[in-house]
Scaffold this motif. Structure first.
Motif: not given
Lengths: 396, 396
Positions: A54-55, A58, A61, A63-64, A271
């Motif tokens: 996950a880190d 993220l 960007r 992936r947002l 994500l």
């Protein structure tokens, strides 16, 4: 308000919640050992590895943002490589479609493949999540019973010879939910041949195939014919929270599903899809992780089956639990599992009566037991309680 | 293969991809400034805050598991509190339903509320994602044009008086996509009254309401009637990757949607839903964050509108862009925006021609411009290029 809104009122009358879901609500009492669930064990899910992924996801960007309807590109590539190995042929990326769990694939496929009144052949007992979407699509459902080698193809062959013309045959090919059995290699080949001979689609629904205990699952039905749409999922080997299912299907099927997915929910989450890609691509880690899940589930399954056989002896037959999450038990002494349930809940154990999964066969003497979320001692205690309930009902 | 599988072949013939999506594929060239997109700016999304929330969510193993179909409980509570404030009444949790983006709410509602042949009234120009699901549900679509105060209720009133009996009226109440306008408070009240008088549902589709620039959006249509099903989303204020939309609706509507969601995809992701809950509940942080998004978008919107007006003068009219993500521009000089597009792409700028959003009105002279993902200098350059293309076409 209903009077003003007839479609809503009719939907509320017509829609049935899953009997199992409703039962699960009743069995969440702390003093009940539930063998009724169908969940993988959260304690075995790779939380720390997911947090690392996950880190990493993220850090980008992009992936947002919204992602593509057929799935985040790199996940589709990882899945194409994975399925190429499984299917023994080079699977191109345009034959891979990522869905919000396998359930979404079933739901979109029902819209793509079925006209109202179309015939769908399922297994008996059946995966109820599939029945629900096929019924919602207006399909006629017929069921072919399972035996120890999976769907009884002698029965299917008879139906086809008698004129049945299914649009779709749905099979849970490995470690059936709820039936516990696996379709034999010979039957896989024959089912694929029948699909080509009679012109139907096979939906090979395979969420459990990686969870084998002693030896790997047979080659997928999809290795034998392009008429097979194969479904799999990360829910049982990684974590349901990723909501990552996938479909391997001819490109034109994927294209039709894509157009429907745009309307259904636009796209998945970049994500959770990157997390899934990251874990699936980390093949050494993944092999070790899945091995450890297999080992734990295998030990639990054996404890449960041994306890059932030692407590009930020849009053039951039980599947061997060679993989997956479920054992299917038939009482041979006439015990009615729906009638037994209140007494079982009183002694502190829950299961799902066989008839919750029945299509046209009577499974009044059967039950599904899930072994994934309790350790061996608890499973043995659960079977002790079940034996007590059984004895109590026997004495009435 | 199609010959054997008529439903699939028909679906592929019948389904239309979104014209905008297809156009976006053509406009991803690096030398083109795209005002054609409909995406929020990933640079403004709270990546670091999401990473903190993801870590916190993953500290609980239960977040890895399946969650409830109507949404993760604590998220529904946060949303109930938030919507109670917005609607000025205590909204109970059973009137809150979390969906995989607002699009899933539209899709499930179409199944719940519409029989084939039912009448749905949309706005003209329309949000095409809504048209797509209503059409897929077999609805008849009629459209009521927008003016500067939103849906023209005089036209709607005439249609109702003439006998039209819609099952659903769909409105994007704030900062319309693509029309840019906001439904006035007077019309909100009147639309709600008409819904009760004629017995139809209003779907108030409100993804942009928080993105006001100068003054807050008017009270939601849902404050005026229980016949309103209100939709909102975290995609435009937080991040699309969370895939978090929500619906505020009477409990019986939520119940019907729940049964359909079980078949559609079982449930959402407890991970992304906890992240969403965490950020929405952090109200001081959220206020600061949304303010900064408003400020940036507001500055960009003003730059774009100013440039359009200064370059084109009285050859165009443009909305003011008081919020949201889009400006709607009408050419008054007869320019055909579909004919202009190839020339615009040649000069390095993309937009969406008005007719991509048309239901029954001709928007040949209109276009939608999105101001969210370019800074002021780039937006001004884009309008310069557009003016060049316009001049070039004018000279032909």
């Amino acid at each position: 308000m209903s009077a003003n809104f007839p479609p809503l009122a009719r939907r509320l009358d017509g829609l049935q919640s899953s009997a199992i879901r409703d039962l699960l609500k009743l069995t969440s009492r702390a003093d009940i050992i539930s063998l009724a669930g169908g969940l993988p064990d959260a304690e075995l899910m790779p939380r720390d590895r997911i947090a690392v992924a996950a880190d990493a996801a993220l850090s980008e960007r992009s992936r947002l943002q919204y992602t593509e309807s057929p799935g985040w590109g790199p996940l589709r590539e990882v899945l194409a490589a994975r399925e190429s190995e499984r299917l023994g042929r080079a699977v191109p990326v345009d034959e891979i479609f990522v869905t919000h769990g396998s359930q979404q694939a079933l739901s979109l496929l029902a819209e793509v493949l079925l006209d109202p009144g179309a015939l769908v052949i399922c297994e008996d007992p059946a995966y109820v999540g599939a029945l629900q979407v096929f019924r919602a699509a207006g399909a006629r459902i017929e069921a072919v019973p399972l035996d120890a080698e999976g769907m009884r193809l002698d029965v299917l062959r008879e139906r086809l010879a008698a004129g049945a013309r299914p649009a779709v045959v749905h099979t849970v090919s490995n470690f059936h939910n709820p039936g516990g059995v696996t379709l034999s290699p010979e039957r896989r080949r024959e089912l694929a041949n029948l699909a080509e001979q009679y012109g139907f689609w096979i939906i090979e629904d395979d969420p459990y195939g990686e969870l084998w205990f002693d030896r790997p699952s047979p080659a997928p039905v999809a290795t034998y014919s392009p008429n097979v749409i194969r479904l799999s999922s990360a829910s049982k080997i990684l974590a349901p929270t990723l909501r990552a299912g996938w479909m391997i299907a001819p490109a034109q099927v994927c294209r039709a599903v894509e157009l429907l997915k745009q309307g259904a929910d636009l796209c998945g989450s970049a994500l959770t899809q990157q997390i899934t890609a990251d874990l699936l691509a980390d093949t050494d880690w993944l092999a070790t992780h899945v091995d450890s899940v297999r080992r734990v589930y295998g030990t639990r399954a054996k404890a449960l089956v041994d306890a059932v056989r030692s407590r009930f002896g020849d009053r039951v037959t039980s599947t061997d639990a060679a993989g997956g999450m479920f054992v299917w038990v038939d009482f041979t002494d006439g015990t009615d599992t729906t009638a037994l349930l209140p007494s079982a809940l009183d002694t502190g154990v829950a299961y799902v009566p066989g008839n919750a999964f029945a299509v046209s066969t009577d499974y009044a003497h059967s039950m599904r037991l899930c072994f994934t979320t309790s350790d061996e001692a608890v499973l043995i205690e659960a079977v002790d309680r079940l034996a007590k309930a059984h004895a109590a009902v026997g004495q009435v």
